[in-house]
Design an enzyme around this catalytic site. Structure first.
Site, PDB file in Angstrom:
ATOM      1  N   ARG A 175      45.844  42.218  42.734  1.00  0.00           N
ATOM      2  CA  ARG A 175      45.208  41.144  41.959  1.00  0.00           C
ATOM      3  C   ARG A 175      43.792  40.939  42.469  1.00  0.00           C
ATOM      4  O   ARG A 175      43.527  40.030  43.256  1.00  0.00           O
ATOM      5  CB  ARG A 175      46.062  39.885  42.051  1.00  0.00           C
ATOM      6  CG  ARG A 175      47.311  39.994  41.157  1.00  0.00           C
ATOM      7  CD  ARG A 175      48.338  38.959  41.497  1.00  0.00           C
ATOM      8  NE  ARG A 175      48.863  39.186  42.839  1.00  0.00           N
ATOM      9  CZ  ARG A 175      49.687  38.361  43.474  1.00  0.00           C
ATOM     10  NH1 ARG A 175      50.070  37.255  42.908  1.00  0.00           N
ATOM     11  NH2 ARG A 175      50.112  38.659  44.677  1.00  0.00           N
TER      12      ARG A 175
ATOM     13  N   ASP B 150      39.856  39.987  42.869  1.00  0.00           N
ATOM     14  CA  ASP B 150      39.076  38.776  42.568  1.00  0.00           C
ATOM     15  C   ASP B 150      37.974  39.033  41.543  1.00  0.00           C
ATOM     16  O   ASP B 150      37.624  40.184  41.272  1.00  0.00           O
ATOM     17  CB  ASP B 150      38.377  38.283  43.851  1.00  0.00           C
ATOM     18  CG  ASP B 150      39.351  37.738  44.871  1.00  0.00           C
ATOM     19  OD1 ASP B 150      40.405  37.216  44.476  1.00  0.00           O
ATOM     20  OD2 ASP B 150      39.034  37.836  46.082  1.00  0.00           O
TER      21      ASP B 150
ATOM     22  N   ARG C  78      37.895  41.350  52.245  1.00  0.00           N
ATOM     23  CA  ARG C  78      36.596  40.673  52.295  1.00  0.00           C
ATOM     24  C   ARG C  78      36.418  39.881  53.592  1.00  0.00           C
ATOM     25  O   ARG C  78      35.310  39.808  54.138  1.00  0.00           O
ATOM     26  CB  ARG C  78      36.428  39.777  51.083  1.00  0.00           C
ATOM     27  CG  ARG C  78      36.245  40.590  49.790  1.00  0.00           C
ATOM     28  CD  ARG C  78      36.311  39.722  48.543  1.00  0.00           C
ATOM     29  NE  ARG C  78      35.346  38.646  48.600  1.00  0.00           N
ATOM     30  CZ  ARG C  78      35.389  37.554  47.819  1.00  0.00           C
ATOM     31  NH1 ARG C  78      36.355  37.425  46.932  1.00  0.00           N
ATOM     32  NH2 ARG C  78      34.471  36.628  47.946  1.00  0.00           N
TER      33      ARG C  78
END
Lengths: 250, 250
Positions: free
Chosen positions: B50, B52, B198
């Site tokens: 999923r 971002d 990230r």
């Protein structure tokens, strides 16, 4: 007057090309306006390669004179600041002697052409490569490309608008290689005719898709007639990657 | 009901991410609307990762069932046709057995993070990489990154919104390498926490710029506290490159 040499990167998608045009922003105009805003000097810069609308650059080179003597880093940072948010940026700036001219001193120009060879349309590479759906035989393309390497009359690969005095040029490299779905063509020469790389790539496309043989390419070259070679490949797959100068071999 | 597995590429710049959101178009929405237009079936697809808003994919994978039995090539071409001009495209489609689930069958996920390390702002790579002006010591980054490889509690690198049952994950690869101005980080694991890549890249940035040592990274991991690790790196440098399945090792 101090002379400067700048190395420039640009995203050609929304530019009308290197040279000033009435129909939109050019690389030359962005840089010259940046210089004007930085130090008030309204000058014309000289570029190594007059790239077409849509063509990108990783290492275009230009030269110009200023009346005041600024540090090269100051020149670079100030022009970059004033060009924001144009898709043009100066990567390097140095002082050069007064004999240097980005166009006439250049001894080699290097281009990369990117083709993405797959059925599905492009997302990340849209505007940055030519989408070719038909299977490309990159080995046949590389083999045929060697016909063009060397000193030849490239009239068959020359735009009608080309202003060069002679159609005779020396192509030093025309390599075709594949990385997964990407077919890359690398072309090098001391100088090129207008649209020469795009016309050569358009002809190699005909070889890659099986429409042309190496002999067809040989005959197209020998014909010295733009009508006998393939159509120009689209501009947005083309990148001016490097320019050589006697003191700066690449 | 026939089950299909699709491999998807997308340019995340103008997408709100994988999952449907009220604030803009998502990858899931584009594909589900393409399916609806193609065959009238209003279904939900299952994605492997999923991603971002702003994150790109070279090889996202999803699975779904249709009531009618179409050829995989027909499914791919029809959805692609109906998704135009969305920055999302299906690269591959195949029939899979009913045990297959793109999310739960996945045994490995592979991400690439691109940083361009130079003073000049980006042109061609704008939206496709993180622009880092300060010099990055990529060797120090690679060395420190090895602290994170293995089975750990990654609470320090986990978004508050993360829905995973456990913060314990096994990172199988975290490599940092440089190609001219580009620093690339490659991260692999069976699965990741929300924002884990990230957050790891944001922490390695601190190491690369000399603000953190390898020991600081070790302490951040041991703290099991999101406040102790670096900030998230921007989404637009991140690419989901591949997903592994038992029958399809990459």
């Amino acid at each position: 007057m101090p002379r400067y040499r700048i190395t420039i990167e640009y995203d050609g998608r929304h530019l009308v090309g290197w040279q000033r045009q009435v129909n939109g922003p050019s690389v030359q105009q962005h840089i010259e306006e940046g210089i004007l805003k930085f130090c008030g000097e309204d000058i014309r810069i000289q570029g190594a390669g007059r790239t077409d609308a849509g063509v990108h650059a990783l290492g275009q080179v230009a030269s110009f004179d200023l009346t005041r003597d600024f540090e090269p880093r100051t020149v670079m940072n100030a022009i970059n600041q004033h060009m924001k948010p144009a898709p043009v940026v100066i990567l390097d700036c140095e002082r050069v002697d007064e004999e240097f001219n980005a166009r006439f001193s250049a001894t080699g120009r290097h281009y990369l052409y990117r083709m993405i060879n797959r059925p599905a349309r492009l997302t990340l590479d849209k505007g940055f490569a030519w989408h070719v759906k038909k299977d490309l035989d990159h080995e046949a393309m590389h083999d045929a490309a060697q016909v063009l390497v060397g000193k030849h009359d490239f009239s068959s690969f020359r735009a009608a608008a080309c202003q060069a005095n002679s159609p005779i040029k020396t192509l030093t490299r025309l390599d075709v290689s594949r990385y997964d779905d990407e077919v890359q063509i690398r072309a090098s020469a001391p100088s090129f005719l207008h649209n020469q790389v795009r016309a050569m790539v358009g002809s190699l496309y005909l070889v890659g898709t099986g429409q042309w043989t190496r002999q067809d390419l040989e005959q197209a070259l020998a014909a010295r007639d733009r009508q006998k070679a393939g159509p120009n490949a689209p501009p947005y797959g083309l990148y001016l990657t490097d320019v050589d100068y006697p003191a700066y071999p690449n």
